[in-house]
Motif scaffolding. Structure first.
Motif, PDB file in Angstrom:
ATOM      1  N   VAL A   3       0.869  -1.181   0.000  1.00 12.56           N
ATOM      2  CA  VAL A   3       0.000   0.000   0.000  1.00 12.56           C
ATOM      3  C   VAL A   3       0.901   1.224   0.000  1.00 12.56           C
ATOM      4  N   TYR A   4       0.550   2.197  -0.824  1.00  8.10           N
ATOM      5  CA  TYR A   4       1.316   3.440  -0.900  1.00  8.10           C
ATOM      6  C   TYR A   4       0.321   4.587  -0.862  1.00  8.10           C
ATOM      7  N   LYS A   5       0.615   5.603  -0.077  1.00  9.78           N
ATOM      8  CA  LYS A   5      -0.306   6.744   0.054  1.00  9.78           C
ATOM      9  C   LYS A   5       0.482   8.041  -0.068  1.00  9.78           C
ATOM     10  N   GLU A   6      -0.083   8.976  -0.802  1.00  8.50           N
ATOM     11  CA  GLU A   6       0.513  10.303  -0.903  1.00  8.50           C
ATOM     12  C   GLU A   6      -0.603  11.324  -1.054  1.00  8.50           C
ATOM     13  N   THR A   7      -0.370  12.518  -0.548  1.00  9.64           N
ATOM     14  CA  THR A   7      -1.335  13.605  -0.652  1.00  9.64           C
ATOM     15  C   THR A   7      -0.912  14.563  -1.760  1.00  9.64           C
ATOM     16  N   ILE A   8      -1.870  14.893  -2.613  1.00 10.39           N
ATOM     17  CA  ILE A   8      -1.664  15.892  -3.659  1.00 10.39           C
ATOM     18  C   ILE A   8      -2.498  17.100  -3.254  1.00 10.39           C
ATOM     19  N   GLU A   9      -1.854  18.205  -2.964  1.00 14.60           N
ATOM     20  CA  GLU A   9      -2.584  19.395  -2.537  1.00 14.60           C
ATOM     21  C   GLU A   9      -2.937  20.262  -3.747  1.00 14.60           C
ATOM     22  N   VAL A  10      -4.166  20.743  -3.750  1.00 15.03           N
ATOM     23  CA  VAL A  10      -4.641  21.643  -4.804  1.00 15.03           C
ATOM     24  C   VAL A  10      -5.306  22.836  -4.138  1.00 15.03           C
ATOM     25  N   LYS A  11      -5.432  23.930  -4.873  1.00 16.35           N
ATOM     26  CA  LYS A  11      -6.038  25.135  -4.312  1.00 16.35           C
ATOM     27  C   LYS A  11      -7.030  25.724  -5.312  1.00 16.35           C
ATOM     28  N   SER A  12      -8.198  26.014  -4.831  1.00 16.66           N
ATOM     29  CA  SER A  12      -9.245  26.634  -5.637  1.00 16.66           C
ATOM     30  C   SER A  12      -9.034  28.142  -5.676  1.00 16.66           C
ATOM     31  N   HIS A  13      -9.444  28.766  -6.763  1.00 15.82           N
ATOM     32  CA  HIS A  13      -9.366  30.226  -6.815  1.00 15.82           C
ATOM     33  C   HIS A  13     -10.599  30.847  -6.160  1.00 15.82           C
ATOM     34  N   GLY A  14     -11.646  30.050  -5.893  1.00 18.46           N
ATOM     35  CA  GLY A  14     -12.787  30.494  -5.114  1.00 18.46           C
ATOM     36  C   GLY A  14     -13.831  31.322  -5.816  1.00 18.46           C
ATOM     37  N   LYS A  15     -13.675  31.603  -7.086  1.00 20.00           N
ATOM     38  CA  LYS A  15     -14.646  32.450  -7.792  1.00 20.00           C
ATOM     39  C   LYS A  15     -15.719  31.611  -8.475  1.00 20.00           C
ATOM     40  N   THR A  16     -15.308  30.633  -9.214  1.00 17.16           N
ATOM     41  CA  THR A  16     -16.201  29.684  -9.876  1.00 17.16           C
ATOM     42  C   THR A  16     -15.640  28.301  -9.580  1.00 17.16           C
ATOM     43  N   VAL A  26      -0.725  12.187 -10.375  1.00 16.18           N
ATOM     44  CA  VAL A  26      -1.093  10.799 -10.077  1.00 16.18           C
ATOM     45  C   VAL A  26      -0.108   9.842 -10.743  1.00 16.18           C
ATOM     46  N   ARG A  27       0.255  10.114 -11.981  1.00 24.59           N
ATOM     47  CA  ARG A  27       1.249   9.262 -12.655  1.00 24.59           C
ATOM     48  C   ARG A  27       2.579   9.271 -11.912  1.00 24.59           C
ATOM     49  N   ARG A  28       2.988  10.438 -11.431  1.00 24.81           N
ATOM     50  CA  ARG A  28       4.241  10.548 -10.674  1.00 24.81           C
ATOM     51  C   ARG A  28       4.173   9.717  -9.393  1.00 24.81           C
ATOM     52  N   VAL A  29       3.064   9.819  -8.678  1.00 22.79           N
ATOM     53  CA  VAL A  29       2.895   9.073  -7.435  1.00 22.79           C
ATOM     54  C   VAL A  29       2.933   7.568  -7.706  1.00 22.79           C
ATOM     55  N   ILE A  30       2.269   7.130  -8.761  1.00 23.45           N
ATOM     56  CA  ILE A  30       2.286   5.708  -9.117  1.00 23.45           C
ATOM     57  C   ILE A  30       3.714   5.257  -9.402  1.00 23.45           C
ATOM     58  N   GLU A  31       4.448   6.048 -10.171  1.00 21.26           N
ATOM     59  CA  GLU A  31       5.837   5.708 -10.494  1.00 21.26           C
ATOM     60  C   GLU A  31       6.693   5.644  -9.228  1.00 21.26           C
ATOM     61  N   GLU A  32       6.552   6.639  -8.367  1.00 23.18           N
ATOM     62  CA  GLU A  32       7.338   6.690  -7.132  1.00 23.18           C
ATOM     63  C   GLU A  32       6.993   5.562  -6.163  1.00 23.18           C
ATOM     64  N   SER A  33       5.769   5.041  -6.262  1.00 25.22           N
ATOM     65  CA  SER A  33       5.346   3.979  -5.343  1.00 25.22           C
ATOM     66  C   SER A  33       6.130   2.694  -5.556  1.00 25.22           C
ATOM     67  N   GLY A  34       6.578   2.480  -6.781  1.00 28.75           N
ATOM     68  CA  GLY A  34       7.280   1.242  -7.096  1.00 28.75           C
ATOM     69  C   GLY A  34       6.353   0.056  -7.297  1.00 28.75           C
ATOM     70  N   ILE A  35       5.070   0.259  -7.125  1.00 32.30           N
ATOM     71  CA  ILE A  35       4.099  -0.821  -7.304  1.00 32.30           C
ATOM     72  C   ILE A  35       3.834  -0.986  -8.800  1.00 32.30           C
ATOM     73  N   LYS A  36       3.951  -2.200  -9.285  1.00 32.88           N
ATOM     74  CA  LYS A  36       3.828  -2.461 -10.725  1.00 32.88           C
ATOM     75  C   LYS A  36       2.441  -2.932 -11.143  1.00 32.88           C
ATOM     76  N   ASN A  37       1.656  -3.453 -10.221  1.00 38.92           N
ATOM     77  CA  ASN A  37       0.348  -3.984 -10.579  1.00 38.92           C
ATOM     78  C   ASN A  37      -0.607  -3.727  -9.422  1.00 38.92           C
ATOM     79  N   GLY A  38      -1.768  -3.162  -9.700  1.00 38.28           N
ATOM     80  CA  GLY A  38      -2.721  -2.911  -8.636  1.00 38.28           C
ATOM     81  C   GLY A  38      -3.751  -1.877  -9.014  1.00 38.28           C
TER      82      GLY A  38
END
Length: 97
Positions: A3-16, A26-38
């Motif tokens: 199991v691999y977990k990472e947080t991706i932080e995003v910020k809304s501009h708040g207008k719309t 997400v692709r970067r996190v998958i690559e960094e996880s080292g998990i090949k199948n799942g």
């Protein structure tokens, strides 16, 4: 089972509604996880945020929103109008209005 977990932080501009493409993150996190199948699960623990999958879009309006995003904004504006008076909605209450 790995199991691999990472947080991706995003910020809304708040207008719309804010649309953020997190595909590269997400692709970067998958690559960094080292998990090949799942399975990769992307969730949002925030009540006013959601994750949705959209096909690649080629067309943008003058504000830089994809056409599908513009359609979503228009539908949201129709079913949930902007909060313009304290009597319009009960939530979040007078203390926050």
């Amino acid at each position: 089972m790995a199991v691999y977990k990472e947080t991706i932080e995003v910020k809304s501009h708040g207008k719309t509604p804010t649309y953020i493409d997190i595909t590269k993150d997400v692709r970067r996190v998958i690559e960094e996880s080292g998990i090949k199948n799942g399975i990769c699960a992307v969730i949002s623990p925030h009540t006013t945020c959601s994750v949705f999958f959209e096909e690649f879009c080629h067309d943008y309006n003058e504000d830089g929103d994809e056409f599908l995003q513009e359609d979503l904004n228009n539908v949201l504006a129709e079913i949930i109008p902007d909060h313009v008076s304290k009597d319009q909605y009960v939530y979040p209450g007078e203390e926050h209005y």
